[in-house]
Design an enzyme around this catalytic site. Structure first.
Site, mmCIF file in Angstrom:
data_model
loop_
_atom_site.group_PDB
_atom_site.id
_atom_site.type_symbol
_atom_site.label_atom_id
_atom_site.label_comp_id
_atom_site.label_asym_id
_atom_site.label_seq_id
_atom_site.Cartn_x
_atom_site.Cartn_y
_atom_site.Cartn_z
ATOM 1 C CD GLU A 103 -2.349 1.298 2.815
ATOM 2 O OE1 GLU A 103 -3.160 2.203 3.057
ATOM 3 O OE2 GLU A 103 -2.024 0.432 3.663
ATOM 4 C CG ASP A 128 -0.473 -7.568 6.362
ATOM 5 O OD1 ASP A 128 -0.156 -8.570 7.028
ATOM 6 O OD2 ASP A 128 -0.127 -6.414 6.654
ATOM 7 N N GLY A 171 -0.730 -8.699 10.866
ATOM 8 C CA GLY A 171 -2.018 -8.231 10.363
ATOM 9 C C GLY A 171 -2.388 -6.939 11.058
ATOM 10 N NE ARG A 172 0.808 -1.358 10.495
ATOM 11 C CZ ARG A 172 1.434 -0.836 11.549
ATOM 12 N NH1 ARG A 172 0.795 -0.026 12.368
ATOM 13 N NH2 ARG A 172 2.692 -1.132 11.778
ATOM 14 N NE ARG A 266 4.024 -20.232 30.660
ATOM 15 C CZ ARG A 266 5.028 -21.091 30.854
ATOM 16 N NH1 ARG A 266 5.824 -21.405 29.822
ATOM 17 N NH2 ARG A 266 5.245 -21.631 32.019
ATOM 18 C CG HIS A 272 10.179 -9.468 11.388
ATOM 19 N ND1 HIS A 272 9.837 -8.910 12.595
ATOM 20 C CD2 HIS A 272 10.214 -8.444 10.494
ATOM 21 C CE1 HIS A 272 9.693 -7.601 12.450
ATOM 22 N NE2 HIS A 272 9.909 -7.290 11.178
#
Length: 342
Positions: A103, A128, A171-172, A266, A272
């Protein structure tokens, strides 16, 4: 014809396959020359190049990352950034620029073409899978495969200790990786940025799973947010495109689950590792096709366009259209997989 190539934004499996497709077809069929710009938009800003020819792309198909390097440099924020890019393209006698990115990187290409006349062709790259004009972006399939394998492995250790394991994936703004890997990996809860979650409901699903004598796996996208809270940030810093650094929702959620249910929880943050390593067969196939069609667009003089996958066809769409809005998870699709929660 002399063509520049750059890879911007985060690294992504399949970038090298695009570069290889572009150069192989461009040299062999059109006798074009190529110049590679290093580290995304920093390359044309600072005239940092490497030669790109058949020998340079030999053997790179299965390699992860990018031989050109990448960065989140935003030339629109640099003093005289656009002027410097145009001057350096002219100095290198570059007639057209193939921009491989997501983007933000393609957003810069849109402005360069529309407002400053730089001849650009875009290639969609992001794990994404959130560019609206294409059914899939390369890198996504590899990321989902890596996340799914991790979830498969975590099931065994969760069952061994009868504890909750929270898996944080990338996944922002879009939860495609969480949704696909969570469903494929048999997660008991999947949390995405598009749907704010109720911590009490998550705890209820977790408790239900324990009642069935199984240990729950919770998959959460890094951008997911609780109904009564905000995104969890790694720190308050911003990159050159104005994005905050996300990370920590998994750890926060694990603590909340443990506090509210009394069950040990946990966290595993994949981070990354989802972007690294060799690309899947599908991503190599898609990235290669994107590269072949991108250089065809250059040959046709069809600039300001991005190559996109629609069905099984590679088509061209305006870059501005491709970056106008994000492709997010449809609420109906998320509701569809809810039968597996708890």
């Amino acid at each position: 014809m002399r063509v520049g190539v750059l890879t911007g934004g985060g690294d992504c499996p399949g970038l090298n396959a695009v570069i290889r497709g572009v150069v192989r077809k461009g040299v062999q069929e059109y006798a074009y020359e190529f110049v590679g710009y290093r580290d995304g938009w920093r390359g044309p800003l600072e005239a940092d190049t490497i030669p790109l020819d058949i020998s340079a792309v030999r053997g790179i198909l299965p390699r992860g990352g990018t031989i050109l390097g990448s960065s989140r440099t935003n030339p629109l924020k640099e003093e005289s950034g656009i002027r410097r890019i145009k001057e350096n393209l002219a100095k290198h006698e570059v007639d057209a620029l193939i921009v491989i990115g997501g983007e933000d990187t393609l957003g810069v290409a849109t402005r360069l073409h529309a407002e400053y006349g730089v001849k650009c062709v875009g290639v969609p790259k992001t794990i994404d899978n959130d560019l609206s004009a294409t059914d899939y972006t390369f890198g996504f399939d590899t990321a989902v495969g890596i996340a799914t394998e991790a979830i498969d492995r975590l099931h065994t250790t969760a069952e061994s200790h009868m504890r909750v394991l929270v898996v944080e994936v990338m996944g922002r703004h879009a939860g495609w990786i969480a949704l696909h890997s969570g469903l494929a990996g048999g997660a008991n809860v999947i949390l995405i940025p598009e749907q704010r979650f109720d911590v009490d409901q998550v705890c209820a699903w977790v408790t239900s799973r324990f009642k069935a004598s199984y240990a729950p796996i919770v998959v959460v996208a890094e951008g997911a947010m609780p109904k009564d809270g905000e995104a969890v940030l790694k720190d308050g810093s911003l990159d050159s495109f104005g994005h905050v650094r996300l990370s920590g929702v998994g750890e926060w959620l694990a603590k909340e689950i443990e506090r509210r249910t009394g069950k040990e929880a946990r966290t595993t943050v994949l981070g990354h590792v989802q972007r690294g390593g060799t690309p899947s067969a599908f991503d190599r196939w898609l990235a290669t096709r994107f590269g072949l069609h991108a250089i065809e667009a250059v040959r046709d003089g069809d600039f300001g366009k991005m190559v996109a996958l629609q069905g099984t066809d590679i088509v061209r769409v305006p870059i501005a259209e491709a970056t106008a809005k994000l492709k997010t998870v449809n609420p109906k699709l998320y509701e569809e997989v809810g039968v597996f929660f708890g």
